[in-house]
Design a protein around this motif. Structure first.
Motif, PDB file in Angstrom:
ATOM      1  N   ILE A 157       0.879  -1.174   0.000  1.00 27.15           N
ATOM      2  CA  ILE A 157       0.000   0.000   0.000  1.00 27.15           C
ATOM      3  C   ILE A 157       0.916   1.223   0.000  1.00 27.15           C
ATOM      4  CG2 ILE A 157      -1.742   1.285   1.300  1.00 27.15           C
ATOM      5  CD1 ILE A 157      -2.606  -1.503   2.470  1.00 27.15           C
ATOM      6  N   GLU A 158       0.733   2.110  -0.963  1.00 23.47           N
ATOM      7  CA  GLU A 158       1.691   3.183  -1.212  1.00 23.47           C
ATOM      8  C   GLU A 158       2.122   3.932   0.045  1.00 23.47           C
ATOM      9  OE1 GLU A 158       2.183   7.287  -3.815  1.00 23.47           O
ATOM     10  OE2 GLU A 158       0.306   6.196  -3.902  1.00 23.47           O
ATOM     11  N   VAL A 159       1.181   4.442   0.816  1.00 23.97           N
ATOM     12  CA  VAL A 159       1.551   5.266   1.969  1.00 23.97           C
ATOM     13  C   VAL A 159       2.241   4.429   3.047  1.00 23.97           C
ATOM     14  CG1 VAL A 159      -0.649   5.136   3.235  1.00 23.97           C
ATOM     15  CG2 VAL A 159       0.784   7.176   3.432  1.00 23.97           C
ATOM     16  N   ILE A 160       1.831   3.196   3.237  1.00 24.92           N
ATOM     17  CA  ILE A 160       2.476   2.348   4.239  1.00 24.92           C
ATOM     18  C   ILE A 160       3.884   1.973   3.789  1.00 24.92           C
ATOM     19  CG2 ILE A 160       2.407   0.088   5.367  1.00 24.92           C
ATOM     20  CD1 ILE A 160      -0.600   0.424   5.642  1.00 24.92           C
ATOM     21  N   GLY A 161       4.052   1.645   2.536  1.00 24.34           N
ATOM     22  CA  GLY A 161       5.386   1.372   2.020  1.00 24.34           C
ATOM     23  C   GLY A 161       6.303   2.574   2.202  1.00 24.34           C
ATOM     24  N   ARG A 162       5.764   3.745   1.949  1.00 23.47           N
ATOM     25  CA  ARG A 162       6.543   4.975   2.151  1.00 23.47           C
ATOM     26  C   ARG A 162       6.940   5.119   3.614  1.00 23.47           C
ATOM     27  NH1 ARG A 162       3.906  10.978   2.478  1.00 23.47           N
ATOM     28  NH2 ARG A 162       5.493  11.749   3.909  1.00 23.47           N
ATOM     29  N   PHE A 163       5.978   4.960   4.527  1.00 23.94           N
ATOM     30  CA  PHE A 163       6.278   5.111   5.955  1.00 23.94           C
ATOM     31  C   PHE A 163       7.320   4.086   6.408  1.00 23.94           C
ATOM     32  CE2 PHE A 163       1.851   7.083   6.946  1.00 23.94           C
ATOM     33  CZ  PHE A 163       2.300   8.336   6.531  1.00 23.94           C
ATOM     34  N   MET A 164       7.219   2.865   5.912  1.00 22.50           N
ATOM     35  CA  MET A 164       8.195   1.841   6.301  1.00 22.50           C
ATOM     36  C   MET A 164       9.591   2.181   5.761  1.00 22.50           C
ATOM     37  SD  MET A 164       6.036  -1.660   5.958  1.00 22.50           S
ATOM     38  CE  MET A 164       5.322  -2.385   7.427  1.00 22.50           C
ATOM     39  N   ALA A 165       9.659   2.684   4.546  1.00 18.91           N
ATOM     40  CA  ALA A 165      10.951   3.094   3.986  1.00 18.91           C
ATOM     41  C   ALA A 165      11.527   4.262   4.790  1.00 18.91           C
ATOM     42  CB  ALA A 165      10.792   3.477   2.514  1.00 18.91           C
ATOM     43  N   GLU A 166      10.663   5.186   5.191  1.00 21.22           N
ATOM     44  CA  GLU A 166      11.117   6.302   6.014  1.00 21.22           C
ATOM     45  C   GLU A 166      11.613   5.808   7.377  1.00 21.22           C
ATOM     46  OE1 GLU A 166       7.826   9.056   6.010  1.00 21.22           O
ATOM     47  OE2 GLU A 166       8.273   9.732   3.967  1.00 21.22           O
ATOM     48  N   HIS A 167      10.950   4.812   7.941  1.00 21.15           N
ATOM     49  CA  HIS A 167      11.424   4.230   9.201  1.00 21.15           C
ATOM     50  C   HIS A 167      12.863   3.738   9.049  1.00 21.15           C
ATOM     51  CE1 HIS A 167       7.131   3.259  10.882  1.00 21.15           C
ATOM     52  NE2 HIS A 167       7.478   4.523  11.084  1.00 21.15           N
ATOM     53  N   GLU A 168      13.134   3.076   7.953  1.00 21.92           N
ATOM     54  CA  GLU A 168      14.481   2.566   7.704  1.00 21.92           C
ATOM     55  C   GLU A 168      15.491   3.714   7.608  1.00 21.92           C
ATOM     56  OE1 GLU A 168      16.391  -0.173   4.266  1.00 21.92           O
ATOM     57  OE2 GLU A 168      14.460  -0.862   5.088  1.00 21.92           O
ATOM     58  N   LYS A 195       5.770  -1.012  16.771  1.00 23.09           N
ATOM     59  CA  LYS A 195       4.315  -0.917  16.981  1.00 23.09           C
ATOM     60  C   LYS A 195       3.601  -0.522  15.693  1.00 23.09           C
ATOM     61  CE  LYS A 195       4.551   0.515  21.815  1.00 23.09           C
ATOM     62  NZ  LYS A 195       4.318   1.676  22.715  1.00 23.09           N
ATOM     63  N   GLU A 196       4.237   0.338  14.907  1.00 26.49           N
ATOM     64  CA  GLU A 196       3.622   0.765  13.655  1.00 26.49           C
ATOM     65  C   GLU A 196       3.775  -0.297  12.573  1.00 26.49           C
ATOM     66  OE1 GLU A 196       4.033   5.581  14.309  1.00 26.49           O
ATOM     67  OE2 GLU A 196       5.305   4.635  12.808  1.00 26.49           O
ATOM     68  N   ASP A 197       5.017  -0.724  12.328  1.00 24.81           N
ATOM     69  CA  ASP A 197       5.289  -1.660  11.234  1.00 24.81           C
ATOM     70  C   ASP A 197       4.603  -3.005  11.427  1.00 24.81           C
ATOM     71  OD1 ASP A 197       6.890   0.236  10.026  1.00 24.81           O
ATOM     72  OD2 ASP A 197       8.763  -0.875  10.292  1.00 24.81           O
ATOM     73  N   GLY A 211       2.121  -3.679  13.848  1.00 21.96           N
ATOM     74  CA  GLY A 211       0.831  -3.595  14.515  1.00 21.96           C
ATOM     75  C   GLY A 211      -0.154  -2.745  13.736  1.00 21.96           C
ATOM     76  N   LEU A 212       0.072  -1.432  13.777  1.00 25.22           N
ATOM     77  CA  LEU A 212      -0.894  -0.512  13.176  1.00 25.22           C
ATOM     78  C   LEU A 212      -0.981  -0.645  11.656  1.00 25.22           C
ATOM     79  CD1 LEU A 212      -2.876   1.754  13.995  1.00 25.22           C
ATOM     80  CD2 LEU A 212      -1.119   3.355  13.222  1.00 25.22           C
ATOM     81  N   PHE A 213       0.149  -0.749  10.985  1.00 28.46           N
ATOM     82  CA  PHE A 213       0.108  -0.796   9.525  1.00 28.46           C
ATOM     83  C   PHE A 213      -0.600  -2.048   9.013  1.00 28.46           C
ATOM     84  CE2 PHE A 213       4.154   2.037   9.203  1.00 28.46           C
ATOM     85  CZ  PHE A 213       3.442   3.126   9.660  1.00 28.46           C
ATOM     86  N   PRO A 214      -0.295  -3.233   9.527  1.00 27.82           N
ATOM     87  CA  PRO A 214      -1.072  -4.402   9.094  1.00 27.82           C
ATOM     88  C   PRO A 214      -2.561  -4.267   9.446  1.00 27.82           C
ATOM     89  CG  PRO A 214       0.988  -5.119  10.091  1.00 27.82           C
ATOM     90  CD  PRO A 214       0.854  -3.639  10.352  1.00 27.82           C
ATOM     91  N   ALA A 215      -2.862  -3.675  10.610  1.00 28.88           N
ATOM     92  CA  ALA A 215      -4.264  -3.464  10.983  1.00 28.88           C
ATOM     93  C   ALA A 215      -4.939  -2.520   9.996  1.00 28.88           C
ATOM     94  CB  ALA A 215      -4.358  -2.911  12.404  1.00 28.88           C
ATOM     95  N   ALA A 216      -4.226  -1.487   9.569  1.00 27.54           N
ATOM     96  CA  ALA A 216      -4.791  -0.542   8.603  1.00 27.54           C
ATOM     97  C   ALA A 216      -5.100  -1.239   7.288  1.00 27.54           C
ATOM     98  CB  ALA A 216      -3.810   0.611   8.360  1.00 27.54           C
ATOM     99  N   ALA A 217      -4.220  -2.137   6.875  1.00 29.26           N
ATOM    100  CA  ALA A 217      -4.429  -2.855   5.613  1.00 29.26           C
ATOM    101  C   ALA A 217      -5.732  -3.633   5.641  1.00 29.26           C
ATOM    102  CB  ALA A 217      -3.251  -3.781   5.330  1.00 29.26           C
ATOM    103  N   ILE A 218      -6.095  -4.099   6.818  1.00 33.47           N
ATOM    104  CA  ILE A 218      -7.329  -4.881   6.977  1.00 33.47           C
ATOM    105  C   ILE A 218      -8.532  -3.976   7.227  1.00 33.47           C
ATOM    106  CG2 ILE A 218      -8.498  -6.564   8.475  1.00 33.47           C
ATOM    107  CD1 ILE A 218      -5.629  -7.735   8.970  1.00 33.47           C
ATOM    108  N   ALA A 219      -8.364  -2.958   8.064  1.00 35.51           N
ATOM    109  CA  ALA A 219      -9.495  -2.169   8.555  1.00 35.51           C
ATOM    110  C   ALA A 219     -10.000  -1.119   7.576  1.00 35.51           C
ATOM    111  CB  ALA A 219      -9.117  -1.491   9.867  1.00 35.51           C
ATOM    112  N   LEU A 220      -9.117  -0.563   6.773  1.00 35.88           N
ATOM    113  CA  LEU A 220      -9.523   0.548   5.917  1.00 35.88           C
ATOM    114  C   LEU A 220     -10.005   0.045   4.563  1.00 35.88           C
ATOM    115  CD1 LEU A 220      -6.728   3.186   6.674  1.00 35.88           C
ATOM    116  CD2 LEU A 220      -8.917   2.824   7.833  1.00 35.88           C
ATOM    117  N   ASP A 221     -10.988   0.774   4.018  1.00 32.93           N
ATOM    118  CA  ASP A 221     -11.501   0.392   2.699  1.00 32.93           C
ATOM    119  C   ASP A 221     -11.007   1.395   1.656  1.00 32.93           C
ATOM    120  OD1 ASP A 221     -13.111   2.690   2.796  1.00 32.93           O
ATOM    121  OD2 ASP A 221     -14.907   1.580   3.389  1.00 32.93           O
ATOM    122  N   GLY A 222     -11.472   1.243   0.439  1.00 37.53           N
ATOM    123  CA  GLY A 222     -10.994   2.072  -0.666  1.00 37.53           C
ATOM    124  C   GLY A 222     -11.162   3.559  -0.435  1.00 37.53           C
ATOM    125  N   ASP A 223     -12.343   3.984   0.047  1.00 37.03           N
ATOM    126  CA  ASP A 223     -12.573   5.407   0.298  1.00 37.03           C
ATOM    127  C   ASP A 223     -11.637   5.930   1.384  1.00 37.03           C
ATOM    128  OD1 ASP A 223     -14.562   5.518  -1.626  1.00 37.03           O
ATOM    129  OD2 ASP A 223     -16.208   5.298  -0.186  1.00 37.03           O
TER     130      ASP A 223
END
Length: 157
Positions: free
Chosen positions: A10-21, A116-118, A120-132
């Protein structure tokens, strides 16, 4: 970095993970400067960490965190993550040459927070959020293009 659920695709999550690195790598430079006891190097490397960290945390908070916090399941956890952003900011500002104890506390807190983000929250977001939801996250998350100008896609609508 999470590699088991695919959320980094997911574009924004991939970006955040790259920024974490990038932030972790810059923190390693800061750790080495602190250990060397070089105040000038500490100032330069601390500023480099801050230049990566604060645009990153702001982007997380105004985009993904804002959308996810509307769900009471995630609201308290996101409030904790935002508080950790503030604590990291305060602690980073206190790191000085030779103060390896503060440096260790900062790096440990940073790594726990990123975990916690990489994982916990990011995988949860992938499941919880929809297209909109993802459209809103994308539109409200500040980002910079090659020209360095920071904006949101909502600025263009």
């Amino acid at each position: 970095m999470c590699s088991y659920c695919g959320c980094e695709s997911i574009e924004v999550i991939g970006r955040f993970m790259a920024e974490h690195e990038q932030i972790i790598n810059a923190t390693g430079d800061l750790r080495r400067a602190v250990a060397a006891g070089d105040p000038d190097a500490v100032d330069v490397t601390r500023a480099a960490v801050a230049r990566l960290l604060w645009p990153h945390t702001t982007a997380e908070e105004v985009g993904l965190f804002h959308v996810m916090a509307r769900d009471e399941v995630y609201a308290a956890h996101i409030a904790t993550l935002c508080q950790e952003h503030q604590s990291l900011d305060a602690l980073l500002g206190t790191i000085t040459a030779g103060d390896e104890a503060t440096m260790w506390r900062f790096e440990e807190m940073l790594r726990e927070h990123i975990d916690k983000e990489d994982n916990g929250l990011f995988p949860a977001a992938a499941i919880a959020l929809d297209g909109d939801d993802w459209v809103e996250v994308h539109q409200t998350t500040p980002h910079a293009h090659a020209d360095g100008v920071v904006h949101t896609h909502a600025d263009h609508h």
